[in-house]
Design a protein around this motif. Sequence first.
Motif, PDB file in Angstrom:
ATOM      1  N   VAL A 124      11.851 -32.429 -33.172  1.00  0.00           N
ATOM      2  CA  VAL A 124      10.599 -31.427 -33.283  1.00  0.00           C
ATOM      3  C   VAL A 124       9.576 -31.891 -33.080  1.00  0.00           C
ATOM      4  CG1 VAL A 124       9.543 -30.431 -35.093  1.00  0.00           C
ATOM      5  CG2 VAL A 124      11.887 -30.824 -35.994  1.00  0.00           C
ATOM      6  N   ILE A 125       8.813 -32.717 -32.659  1.00  0.00           N
ATOM      7  CA  ILE A 125       7.615 -33.225 -32.819  1.00  0.00           C
ATOM      8  C   ILE A 125       7.901 -33.175 -30.854  1.00  0.00           C
ATOM      9  CG2 ILE A 125       5.609 -34.950 -32.710  1.00  0.00           C
ATOM     10  CD1 ILE A 125       6.229 -35.696 -35.534  1.00  0.00           C
ATOM     11  N   MET A 126       8.615 -33.489 -30.721  1.00  0.00           N
ATOM     12  CA  MET A 126       9.158 -32.752 -29.158  1.00  0.00           C
ATOM     13  C   MET A 126       9.386 -31.958 -28.564  1.00  0.00           C
ATOM     14  SD  MET A 126      11.917 -36.416 -29.469  1.00  0.00           S
ATOM     15  CE  MET A 126      12.224 -36.500 -27.811  1.00  0.00           C
ATOM     16  N   VAL A 127       9.288 -31.099 -29.887  1.00  0.00           N
ATOM     17  CA  VAL A 127      10.401 -29.635 -29.379  1.00  0.00           C
ATOM     18  C   VAL A 127       8.969 -29.076 -29.094  1.00  0.00           C
ATOM     19  CG1 VAL A 127      10.924 -27.897 -30.181  1.00  0.00           C
ATOM     20  CG2 VAL A 127      12.316 -29.869 -29.526  1.00  0.00           C
ATOM     21  N   ILE A 128       7.657 -29.117 -30.291  1.00  0.00           N
ATOM     22  CA  ILE A 128       6.683 -29.347 -30.306  1.00  0.00           C
ATOM     23  C   ILE A 128       6.115 -29.374 -28.731  1.00  0.00           C
ATOM     24  CG2 ILE A 128       4.505 -28.857 -31.093  1.00  0.00           C
ATOM     25  CD1 ILE A 128       5.610 -29.969 -33.884  1.00  0.00           C
ATOM     26  N   GLY A 129       5.937 -30.405 -28.389  1.00  0.00           N
ATOM     27  CA  GLY A 129       5.458 -30.970 -26.649  1.00  0.00           C
ATOM     28  C   GLY A 129       5.824 -30.257 -25.867  1.00  0.00           C
ATOM     29  N   LEU A 130       7.238 -29.748 -25.406  1.00  0.00           N
ATOM     30  CA  LEU A 130       8.212 -29.751 -24.811  1.00  0.00           C
ATOM     31  C   LEU A 130       8.064 -28.236 -24.006  1.00  0.00           C
ATOM     32  CD1 LEU A 130      10.550 -32.746 -24.452  1.00  0.00           C
ATOM     33  CD2 LEU A 130       8.966 -32.421 -23.137  1.00  0.00           C
ATOM     34  N   SER A 131       8.456 -27.424 -25.267  1.00  0.00           N
ATOM     35  CA  SER A 131       8.565 -26.180 -25.977  1.00  0.00           C
ATOM     36  C   SER A 131       6.979 -25.706 -25.413  1.00  0.00           C
ATOM     37  CB  SER A 131       8.373 -25.482 -26.766  1.00  0.00           C
ATOM     38  OG  SER A 131       7.502 -25.785 -27.586  1.00  0.00           O
ATOM     39  N   LEU A 132       5.963 -26.225 -25.085  1.00  0.00           N
ATOM     40  CA  LEU A 132       4.877 -25.774 -25.095  1.00  0.00           C
ATOM     41  C   LEU A 132       4.459 -25.644 -23.397  1.00  0.00           C
ATOM     42  CD1 LEU A 132       2.408 -27.001 -27.697  1.00  0.00           C
ATOM     43  CD2 LEU A 132       2.556 -24.550 -27.129  1.00  0.00           C
ATOM     44  N   ALA A 133       5.340 -26.574 -22.373  1.00  0.00           N
ATOM     45  CA  ALA A 133       4.971 -27.542 -21.528  1.00  0.00           C
ATOM     46  C   ALA A 133       5.140 -26.186 -20.204  1.00  0.00           C
ATOM     47  CB  ALA A 133       5.958 -28.486 -20.857  1.00  0.00           C
ATOM     48  N   PRO A 134       5.772 -25.135 -20.520  1.00  0.00           N
ATOM     49  CA  PRO A 134       6.052 -24.234 -19.900  1.00  0.00           C
ATOM     50  C   PRO A 134       4.368 -23.245 -19.629  1.00  0.00           C
ATOM     51  CG  PRO A 134       7.870 -23.979 -20.593  1.00  0.00           C
ATOM     52  CD  PRO A 134       7.250 -24.973 -21.620  1.00  0.00           C
ATOM     53  N   VAL A 135       3.708 -23.085 -20.964  1.00  0.00           N
ATOM     54  CA  VAL A 135       2.445 -22.939 -20.867  1.00  0.00           C
ATOM     55  C   VAL A 135       1.734 -23.812 -20.053  1.00  0.00           C
ATOM     56  CG1 VAL A 135       0.347 -22.366 -22.373  1.00  0.00           C
ATOM     57  CG2 VAL A 135       2.561 -22.006 -23.256  1.00  0.00           C
ATOM     58  N   GLY A 136       1.267 -24.681 -20.200  1.00  0.00           N
ATOM     59  CA  GLY A 136       0.560 -25.342 -19.484  1.00  0.00           C
ATOM     60  C   GLY A 136       0.988 -25.282 -18.214  1.00  0.00           C
ATOM     61  N   VAL A 137       2.306 -25.683 -17.751  1.00  0.00           N
ATOM     62  CA  VAL A 137       2.696 -25.396 -15.919  1.00  0.00           C
ATOM     63  C   VAL A 137       1.770 -23.760 -15.621  1.00  0.00           C
ATOM     64  CG1 VAL A 137       4.445 -24.937 -14.410  1.00  0.00           C
ATOM     65  CG2 VAL A 137       4.904 -26.695 -15.941  1.00  0.00           C
ATOM     66  N   ASP A 138       1.631 -22.712 -16.492  1.00  0.00           N
ATOM     67  CA  ASP A 138       2.100 -21.403 -15.964  1.00  0.00           C
ATOM     68  C   ASP A 138       0.759 -21.181 -15.422  1.00  0.00           C
ATOM     69  OD1 ASP A 138       4.450 -20.447 -15.957  1.00  0.00           O
ATOM     70  OD2 ASP A 138       4.468 -19.670 -17.629  1.00  0.00           O
ATOM     71  N   SER A 274      -1.404 -28.052 -32.217  1.00  0.00           N
ATOM     72  CA  SER A 274      -0.617 -28.984 -31.129  1.00  0.00           C
ATOM     73  C   SER A 274      -1.509 -29.485 -30.545  1.00  0.00           C
ATOM     74  CB  SER A 274       0.676 -28.726 -31.023  1.00  0.00           C
ATOM     75  OG  SER A 274       1.606 -28.376 -32.094  1.00  0.00           O
ATOM     76  N   GLU A 275      -1.985 -28.489 -29.549  1.00  0.00           N
ATOM     77  CA  GLU A 275      -3.273 -29.198 -28.652  1.00  0.00           C
ATOM     78  C   GLU A 275      -4.516 -30.529 -29.177  1.00  0.00           C
ATOM     79  OE1 GLU A 275      -2.247 -26.276 -29.314  1.00  0.00           O
ATOM     80  OE2 GLU A 275      -2.071 -25.114 -27.646  1.00  0.00           O
ATOM     81  N   VAL A 276      -4.499 -30.352 -30.012  1.00  0.00           N
ATOM     82  CA  VAL A 276      -5.860 -30.931 -30.455  1.00  0.00           C
ATOM     83  C   VAL A 276      -4.868 -31.956 -31.567  1.00  0.00           C
ATOM     84  CG1 VAL A 276      -7.512 -31.368 -32.190  1.00  0.00           C
ATOM     85  CG2 VAL A 276      -7.683 -29.451 -31.630  1.00  0.00           C
ATOM     86  N   THR A 277      -3.521 -32.082 -31.112  1.00  0.00           N
ATOM     87  CA  THR A 277      -2.829 -33.262 -32.034  1.00  0.00           C
ATOM     88  C   THR A 277      -3.015 -33.966 -30.857  1.00  0.00           C
ATOM     89  OG1 THR A 277      -2.318 -32.198 -34.438  1.00  0.00           O
ATOM     90  CG2 THR A 277      -0.669 -34.543 -32.880  1.00  0.00           C
ATOM     91  N   GLY A 278      -2.515 -33.135 -29.704  1.00  0.00           N
ATOM     92  CA  GLY A 278      -1.913 -33.955 -28.280  1.00  0.00           C
ATOM     93  C   GLY A 278      -3.774 -34.948 -28.017  1.00  0.00           C
ATOM     94  N   ALA A 279      -4.341 -34.532 -28.297  1.00  0.00           N
ATOM     95  CA  ALA A 279      -5.598 -34.825 -27.901  1.00  0.00           C
ATOM     96  C   ALA A 279      -6.143 -36.204 -28.819  1.00  0.00           C
ATOM     97  CB  ALA A 279      -7.274 -33.738 -27.761  1.00  0.00           C
ATOM     98  N   ILE A 280      -5.872 -35.851 -30.126  1.00  0.00           N
ATOM     99  CA  ILE A 280      -5.685 -36.918 -30.165  1.00  0.00           C
ATOM    100  C   ILE A 280      -4.980 -38.639 -30.398  1.00  0.00           C
ATOM    101  CG2 ILE A 280      -5.659 -37.835 -32.865  1.00  0.00           C
ATOM    102  CD1 ILE A 280      -6.407 -34.587 -34.303  1.00  0.00           C
ATOM    103  N   SER A 281      -3.969 -37.683 -30.332  1.00  0.00           N
ATOM    104  CA  SER A 281      -3.272 -39.316 -29.474  1.00  0.00           C
ATOM    105  C   SER A 281      -3.105 -39.601 -28.808  1.00  0.00           C
ATOM    106  CB  SER A 281      -1.374 -38.386 -29.194  1.00  0.00           C
ATOM    107  OG  SER A 281      -1.066 -39.263 -28.967  1.00  0.00           O
ATOM    108  N   LEU A 282      -4.183 -38.773 -27.226  1.00  0.00           N
ATOM    109  CA  LEU A 282      -4.457 -39.774 -26.257  1.00  0.00           C
ATOM    110  C   LEU A 282      -6.000 -40.429 -26.814  1.00  0.00           C
ATOM    111  CD1 LEU A 282      -3.485 -38.833 -23.379  1.00  0.00           C
ATOM    112  CD2 LEU A 282      -5.512 -37.255 -22.429  1.00  0.00           C
ATOM    113  N   PHE A 327       0.701 -31.464 -24.100  1.00  0.00           N
ATOM    114  CA  PHE A 327       1.511 -31.443 -23.996  1.00  0.00           C
ATOM    115  C   PHE A 327       2.912 -32.683 -24.308  1.00  0.00           C
ATOM    116  CE2 PHE A 327       0.642 -27.032 -23.043  1.00  0.00           C
ATOM    117  CZ  PHE A 327       0.019 -26.661 -24.254  1.00  0.00           C
ATOM    118  N   GLY A 328       2.513 -33.314 -22.811  1.00  0.00           N
ATOM    119  CA  GLY A 328       3.402 -34.826 -23.018  1.00  0.00           C
ATOM    120  C   GLY A 328       3.348 -35.832 -24.571  1.00  0.00           C
TER     121      GLY A 328
END
Length: 403
Positions: A124-138, A274-282, A327-328
């Motif tokens: 589910v965490i993977m889906v959170i990131g990967l499902s948002l990927a099209p937003v980043g690409v767009d 989720s975006e901030v979750t990614g920044a914390i991870s990074l 998102f990755g």
Amino acid sequence: MKQASSLSLPKKIIIGIQFLFVAFGATVLVPLLVGISPSIALFTAGIGTFIFHLITKGKVPVFLGSSFAFIAPIIEATRLFGFQGMLSGIIAVGLVYSIMSAIVKWRGPALIDKVFPSVVVGPVIMVIGLSLAPVGVDMAKENWLLALISLATAILVVVFAGGMLKLIPIFAGIVVGYLVAVLTGNVDFKPISDAAWLSLPQFQTPQFSWAAIIYMIPVAIAPLIEHIGDMYAVGAVAEHNYVKDPGLHRTMLGDGIATAVAGCMGSVPNTTYSEVTGAISLTKVTDPFVLRIAALTAILFSVLGKISGFLESIPGAVLGGIMLLLFGSIASVGIKTLIDSKANLNKTRNQVIISVILTVGIGGAIIQFGNFSLAGIGLSAVTGVILNLILPEKSKPVRMKRE
């Protein structure tokens, strides 16, 4: 992890502002797409974050912001019931969170271990990131040169830089991307020139509507599941189980009250971001005080018109390039969750659960019954939970590296 003892106040301030820049993309984009001013979204995001930190005893490094899951329902509910009627639906969504919080408090963490084991939470965490990927690409494809420059800068900083610079890869990527955009004539300065120096957010009052409430309540499922995934994701980075301390019931309640308050003020829902979750991870910065700095900055930006205008002038492609990395990063935390929990991927049941969650979540599946619809993160999570409960044997609960 980078905690309070290892960061000076100036560093905390800079990193806190960086987190706001990360959240800014969707925090501004969501209200623009649903037709309201970004300033009210920034204001309620800041207020909501402080509410969340108060309820969770200031322990969880979280910034609340607008969720993409709400965009389509808000647009449709506004069309059907009017904007003020739709706001009553947002308040109801917040109450759903609060009710779920009470259920989790009543049944305890054992309920979470049973319903959301590692083979459900990880994918589910993977889906959170990967499902948002099209937003980043767009966003990135608006200008791939700007996006790639921003992305490359962030990657170079996070991999090769040292000292303070290593802690602000997103900020560095946005600054470099913006400067290149200015030099290449890709920045529209009109939002800055049109903005007043000081301007209060545009507050609106909700109007009670049972129809809007019934329409909006099912929308709570996706961000609710996303919230649980985010708590595990942030916990995996911080090496602390926030589901147990301060408790998932507190984090859910924080999201719920913040969302209800946003609805009362005329804004979009506030949920764990989720975006901030990614920044914390990074960045590996997990000091909650830093996120409170981001919240205070959001409130200040909401009343400083020129700053809000400047932020709105950042090209979408610059933010899109950063999102490709963030998102990755979220998806990689999902993989790490499976590894740290020592999930047995040789078991057929576990393979089935993970496979179906990923394909349903990323594939765009949707279930509709009248006004009720379930898709994306919510549908994949519900599917995973059902499979886990009905298939023979049990899966291992989520475990952090340290607890």
